[in-house]
Design a protein around this motif. Structure first.
Motif, PDB file in Angstrom:
ATOM      1  N   LEU A 148       5.090   3.975  -9.490  1.00 62.17           N
ATOM      2  CA  LEU A 148       3.970   4.305 -10.377  1.00 62.17           C
ATOM      3  C   LEU A 148       4.458   5.063 -11.605  1.00 62.17           C
ATOM      4  CD1 LEU A 148       1.250   5.340  -7.760  1.00 62.17           C
ATOM      5  CD2 LEU A 148       1.370   3.221  -9.075  1.00 62.17           C
ATOM      6  N   SER A 149       5.403   5.983 -11.396  1.00 60.89           N
ATOM      7  CA  SER A 149       5.955   6.750 -12.510  1.00 60.89           C
ATOM      8  C   SER A 149       6.702   5.839 -13.485  1.00 60.89           C
ATOM      9  CB  SER A 149       6.890   7.835 -11.978  1.00 60.89           C
ATOM     10  OG  SER A 149       7.482   8.553 -13.033  1.00 60.89           O
ATOM     11  N   LEU A 150       7.479   4.912 -12.937  1.00 62.17           N
ATOM     12  CA  LEU A 150       8.242   3.985 -13.775  1.00 62.17           C
ATOM     13  C   LEU A 150       7.319   3.019 -14.517  1.00 62.17           C
ATOM     14  CD1 LEU A 150      11.194   3.193 -11.341  1.00 62.17           C
ATOM     15  CD2 LEU A 150      11.403   4.284 -13.578  1.00 62.17           C
ATOM     16  N   ARG A 151       6.249   2.602 -13.855  1.00 63.19           N
ATOM     17  CA  ARG A 151       5.303   1.704 -14.520  1.00 63.19           C
ATOM     18  C   ARG A 151       4.602   2.403 -15.676  1.00 63.19           C
ATOM     19  NH1 ARG A 151       2.621  -1.285  -9.192  1.00 63.19           N
ATOM     20  NH2 ARG A 151       4.307  -2.832  -8.908  1.00 63.19           N
ATOM     21  N   THR A 152       4.259   3.674 -15.484  1.00 66.74           N
ATOM     22  CA  THR A 152       3.641   4.443 -16.574  1.00 66.74           C
ATOM     23  C   THR A 152       4.594   4.557 -17.754  1.00 66.74           C
ATOM     24  OG1 THR A 152       2.319   5.740 -15.000  1.00 66.74           O
ATOM     25  CG2 THR A 152       2.647   6.673 -17.194  1.00 66.74           C
ATOM     26  N   GLU A 153       5.849   4.865 -17.448  1.00 66.41           N
ATOM     27  CA  GLU A 153       6.862   4.970 -18.508  1.00 66.41           C
ATOM     28  C   GLU A 153       7.062   3.628 -19.209  1.00 66.41           C
ATOM     29  OE1 GLU A 153      11.654   5.901 -18.909  1.00 66.41           O
ATOM     30  OE2 GLU A 153      10.546   6.625 -17.171  1.00 66.41           O
ATOM     31  N   GLU A 185      14.177  -2.769 -19.722  1.00 62.31           N
ATOM     32  CA  GLU A 185      14.957  -3.518 -18.735  1.00 62.31           C
ATOM     33  C   GLU A 185      15.409  -2.612 -17.596  1.00 62.31           C
ATOM     34  OE1 GLU A 185      18.108  -5.329 -20.881  1.00 62.31           O
ATOM     35  OE2 GLU A 185      16.802  -6.706 -21.988  1.00 62.31           O
ATOM     36  N   SER A 186      15.807  -1.394 -17.946  1.00 59.43           N
ATOM     37  CA  SER A 186      16.230  -0.437 -16.918  1.00 59.43           C
ATOM     38  C   SER A 186      15.081  -0.090 -15.986  1.00 59.43           C
ATOM     39  CB  SER A 186      16.770   0.837 -17.582  1.00 59.43           C
ATOM     40  OG  SER A 186      17.131   1.798 -16.621  1.00 59.43           O
ATOM     41  N   SER A 187      13.888   0.116 -16.539  1.00 51.07           N
ATOM     42  CA  SER A 187      12.706   0.413 -15.722  1.00 51.07           C
ATOM     43  C   SER A 187      12.385  -0.750 -14.793  1.00 51.07           C
ATOM     44  CB  SER A 187      11.500   0.720 -16.610  1.00 51.07           C
ATOM     45  OG  SER A 187      11.714   1.878 -17.388  1.00 51.07           O
ATOM     46  N   GLU A 188      12.504  -1.982 -15.319  1.00 52.60           N
ATOM     47  CA  GLU A 188      12.234  -3.164 -14.511  1.00 52.60           C
ATOM     48  C   GLU A 188      13.188  -3.245 -13.319  1.00 52.60           C
ATOM     49  OE1 GLU A 188       9.990  -6.454 -15.364  1.00 52.60           O
ATOM     50  OE2 GLU A 188       9.124  -4.452 -15.265  1.00 52.60           O
ATOM     51  N   LYS A 189      14.460  -2.941 -13.557  1.00 57.81           N
ATOM     52  CA  LYS A 189      15.449  -2.997 -12.475  1.00 57.81           C
ATOM     53  C   LYS A 189      15.162  -1.936 -11.420  1.00 57.81           C
ATOM     54  CE  LYS A 189      19.195  -4.927 -15.273  1.00 57.81           C
ATOM     55  NZ  LYS A 189      20.539  -4.663 -15.874  1.00 57.81           N
ATOM     56  N   LEU A 190      14.810  -0.727 -11.883  1.00 62.06           N
ATOM     57  CA  LEU A 190      14.522   0.347 -10.930  1.00 62.06           C
ATOM     58  C   LEU A 190      13.272   0.036 -10.107  1.00 62.06           C
ATOM     59  CD1 LEU A 190      15.302   3.443 -13.186  1.00 62.06           C
ATOM     60  CD2 LEU A 190      16.626   2.630 -11.227  1.00 62.06           C
ATOM     61  N   ILE A 191      12.256  -0.512 -10.757  1.00 60.92           N
ATOM     62  CA  ILE A 191      11.039  -0.899 -10.035  1.00 60.92           C
ATOM     63  C   ILE A 191      11.362  -1.995  -9.030  1.00 60.92           C
ATOM     64  CG2 ILE A 191       8.795  -2.036 -10.279  1.00 60.92           C
ATOM     65  CD1 ILE A 191       8.491  -0.587 -12.959  1.00 60.92           C
ATOM     66  N   SER A 192      12.176  -2.951  -9.459  1.00 55.92           N
ATOM     67  CA  SER A 192      12.558  -4.046  -8.572  1.00 55.92           C
ATOM     68  C   SER A 192      13.303  -3.541  -7.341  1.00 55.92           C
ATOM     69  CB  SER A 192      13.432  -5.050  -9.337  1.00 55.92           C
ATOM     70  OG  SER A 192      13.877  -6.076  -8.495  1.00 55.92           O
ATOM     71  N   THR A 193      14.153  -2.529  -7.556  1.00 54.02           N
ATOM     72  CA  THR A 193      14.912  -1.977  -6.431  1.00 54.02           C
ATOM     73  C   THR A 193      13.991  -1.429  -5.351  1.00 54.02           C
ATOM     74  OG1 THR A 193      16.770  -1.420  -7.870  1.00 54.02           O
ATOM     75  CG2 THR A 193      16.639  -0.254  -5.770  1.00 54.02           C
ATOM     76  N   ALA A 240       0.863  -1.190   0.000  1.00 58.36           N
ATOM     77  CA  ALA A 240       0.000   0.000   0.000  1.00 58.36           C
ATOM     78  C   ALA A 240       0.894   1.233   0.000  1.00 58.36           C
ATOM     79  CB  ALA A 240      -0.907  -0.001   1.221  1.00 58.36           C
ATOM     80  N   PRO A 241       0.386   2.373  -0.505  1.00 59.89           N
ATOM     81  CA  PRO A 241       1.193   3.598  -0.532  1.00 59.89           C
ATOM     82  C   PRO A 241       1.729   3.992   0.838  1.00 59.89           C
ATOM     83  CG  PRO A 241      -0.754   3.864  -1.891  1.00 59.89           C
ATOM     84  CD  PRO A 241      -0.906   2.556  -1.180  1.00 59.89           C
ATOM     85  N   SER A 242       0.983   3.661   1.897  1.00 61.33           N
ATOM     86  CA  SER A 242       1.422   4.038   3.238  1.00 61.33           C
ATOM     87  C   SER A 242       2.690   3.305   3.666  1.00 61.33           C
ATOM     88  CB  SER A 242       0.302   3.755   4.247  1.00 61.33           C
ATOM     89  OG  SER A 242      -0.072   2.388   4.206  1.00 61.33           O
ATOM     90  N   ASP A 243       3.003   2.186   3.006  1.00 63.27           N
ATOM     91  CA  ASP A 243       4.212   1.438   3.367  1.00 63.27           C
ATOM     92  C   ASP A 243       5.477   2.242   3.067  1.00 63.27           C
ATOM     93  OD1 ASP A 243       2.646  -0.664   4.185  1.00 63.27           O
ATOM     94  OD2 ASP A 243       2.805  -1.753   2.296  1.00 63.27           O
ATOM     95  N   ASP A 244       5.461   2.976   1.934  1.00 64.11           N
ATOM     96  CA  ASP A 244       6.613   3.810   1.545  1.00 64.11           C
ATOM     97  C   ASP A 244       6.139   4.731   0.428  1.00 64.11           C
ATOM     98  OD1 ASP A 244       8.981   4.973   0.736  1.00 64.11           O
ATOM     99  OD2 ASP A 244      10.164   3.133   0.948  1.00 64.11           O
ATOM    100  N   ALA A 245       5.597   5.881   0.805  1.00 62.55           N
ATOM    101  CA  ALA A 245       4.975   6.783  -0.168  1.00 62.55           C
ATOM    102  C   ALA A 245       5.939   7.250  -1.262  1.00 62.55           C
ATOM    103  CB  ALA A 245       4.365   7.990   0.558  1.00 62.55           C
ATOM    104  N   PRO A 246       7.158   7.705  -0.935  1.00 60.30           N
ATOM    105  CA  PRO A 246       8.082   8.136  -1.999  1.00 60.30           C
ATOM    106  C   PRO A 246       8.417   7.012  -2.983  1.00 60.30           C
ATOM    107  CG  PRO A 246       8.816   8.941   0.128  1.00 60.30           C
ATOM    108  CD  PRO A 246       7.725   7.956   0.406  1.00 60.30           C
ATOM    109  N   ALA A 247       8.649   5.801  -2.428  1.00 55.97           N
ATOM    110  CA  ALA A 247       8.973   4.668  -3.301  1.00 55.97           C
ATOM    111  C   ALA A 247       7.783   4.311  -4.184  1.00 55.97           C
ATOM    112  CB  ALA A 247       9.385   3.458  -2.460  1.00 55.97           C
ATOM    113  N   MET A 248       6.577   4.354  -3.622  1.00 57.04           N
ATOM    114  CA  MET A 248       5.382   4.052  -4.404  1.00 57.04           C
ATOM    115  C   MET A 248       5.208   5.041  -5.550  1.00 57.04           C
ATOM    116  SD  MET A 248       2.814   2.224  -5.113  1.00 57.04           S
ATOM    117  CE  MET A 248       2.470   1.103  -3.755  1.00 57.04           C
TER     118      MET A 248
END
Length: 304
Positions: free
Chosen positions: A50-55, A256-264, A38-46
Motif C-alpha cells: 500500500l505504501s509503495l502504491r501510494t508512492e 520501475e523500482s516501485s513496480e519491482k518491489l510491489i511484485s516481490t 486480503a490483509p490477513s494473508d500477509d499484513a506486513p507485506a500488504m
C-alpha cells in the motif's frame, strides 16, 4: 468416555472445509497471479504494498506535471526564439540604413519593421491550451498580457505588459516545485523589445539615419540589449527543459523500482502455488475416501 455419533462426521466436515479453503486459495492465486488477496494473508507485506502504491501514484502525478512543464518550456523557448528573430531582422534592416539614398527605401524598411512589430505582439500573446503563455498567473485571463495602444489608423504606438507579477509553479517531486513559465522581468523585457522596435520604426519614418542608428544601438547593444535579454530568457527556458527531462528519467526509474518491489511482495510463486494446490487436492481426495470407508463401519463390525 462417551463418543457421540456426530463426532466423526463433524471432524471430517471440518477437515474437508479446511482443505477446500486451501484449494480455493491456491486456485485464486494461480488465476490472478497475486499472492495476497486480503490483509490477513500477509499484513506486513500488504502494508509495504500500500505504501509503495501510494508512492507510485504520487510519482505518476509528478511525471504528468513534468510533461506539462516540458511542453510549456519548449513552447516558451520557441516563442522567445521567434521574438529574437524579429529583433535580429529589424537590426539587419537598421544596419544598412547608411546606404539608403531614397525615401522609397526608408518607406520599405519602415513598412517591414511595422509588420515585425505586429507579428511581435501576436507572438508575445501566444496561447497554449487556451491560456496566454507569457502572462504569469494571469494566463487564464481573457485580457491579453501585452496591451498594444494604437492610433486612429491602427498603427501600434506603445506596448505594455499587463500580465501577472508572479508565475505558476508545479510540483515535480516531493517538496520540489518549479515554474516553467517566464518571469515577470522576462515578460517586461519582451514589452521593452517591442517598444524599442517601435522607436526604430518611427526613426525610419523620420528618414533620419542618425536616429535609426541610435534606435538600433538601444535595441541590440549595451547592458539593456534586447537580443541579450531574450537570449538569457531562452537560456533559462532551455535549462528548465533539461531539468524536467532529467526529472522525468528519475521518476521513470523510481516507478520501475516501485513496480519491482510491489511484485516481490504481491506476485505469487506459481511453482509453489501449484505444489500447494496438488497437495491439498490429494489430501482432500484421501479424506473423502477414508471418511467413506469409516462411515461404512459400525460397532457391530468390531463385536463379531
Amino acid at each position: 468416555m462417551r463418543v457421540t455419533f456426530n463426532t466423526f462426521p463433524d471432524t471430517l466436515l471440518g477437515r474437508l472445509q479446511a482443505l477446500g479453503g486451501e484449494q480455493n486459495k491456491a486456485l485464486t492465486q494461480l488465476s490472478t497471479g497475486q499472492r495476497i488477496a486480503a490483509p490477513s494473508d500477509d499484513a506486513p507485506a500488504m502494508q509495504r504494498i500500500l505504501s509503495l502504491r501510494t508512492e507510485k501514484h504520487q510519482n505518476q502525478q509528478y511525471y504528468r506535471n513534468s510533461i506539462d512543464g516540458l511542453e510549456v518550456s519548449k513552447t516558451t523557448f520557441a516563442t522567445l526564439d521567434q521574438l529574437g528573430q524579429l529583433v535580429g531582422r529589424a537590426s539587419e534592416l537598421a544596419a544598412g540604413v547608411s546606404g539608403i539614398t531614397s525615401d522609397a527605401e526608408y518607406k520599405a524598411k519602415y513598412s517591414e519593421i511595422n509588420q515585425l512589430i505586429e507579428q511581435g505582439v501576436n507572438v508575445a500573446n501566444t496561447k497554449l491550451r487556451g491560456s496566454f503563455l507569457l502572462a504569469g498567473d494571469a494566463s487564464a485571463s481573457a485580457t491579453k498580457p501585452f496591451d498594444a495602444t494604437r492610433d486612429a489608423n491602427g498603427k501600434i504606438l506603445t506596448v505594455t505588459y499587463a500580465g501577472s507579477a508572479t508565475s505558476p509553479e508545479m510540483n515535480i517531486a516531493e517538496g520540489t516545485k518549479i515554474s516553467a513559465y517566464t518571469t515577470s522581468a522576462e515578460n517586461e523585457d519582451v514589452a521593452l523589445s517591442l517598444t524599442k522596435l517601435i522607436a526604430l520604426r518611427d526613426a525610419m519614418d523620420a528618414k533620419s539615419s542618425s536616429a535609426v542608428l541610435t534606435a538600433r544601438q538601444a535595441l541590440t547593444e549595451g547592458n539593456t540589449s534586447c537580443e541579450d535579454k531574450l537570449l538569457s530568457a531562452m537560456s533559462r527556458a532551455g535549462s528548465i527543459q533539461y531539468r524536467l527531462e532529467n526529472n522525468m528519467k528519475d521518476l521513470e526509474l523510481r516507478y520501475e523500482s516501485s513496480e519491482k518491489l510491489i511484485s516481490t511482495d504481491a506476485d505469487v510463486d506459481f511453482a509453489e502455488a501449484t505444489v500447494r494446490l496438488n497437495r491439498s487436492q490429494m489430501a482432500y481426495q484421501a479424506a473423502i475416501q477414508s471418511g467413506a470407508k469409516i462411515q461404512n463401519n459400525s460397532l457391530l463390525d468390531y463385536l463379531r
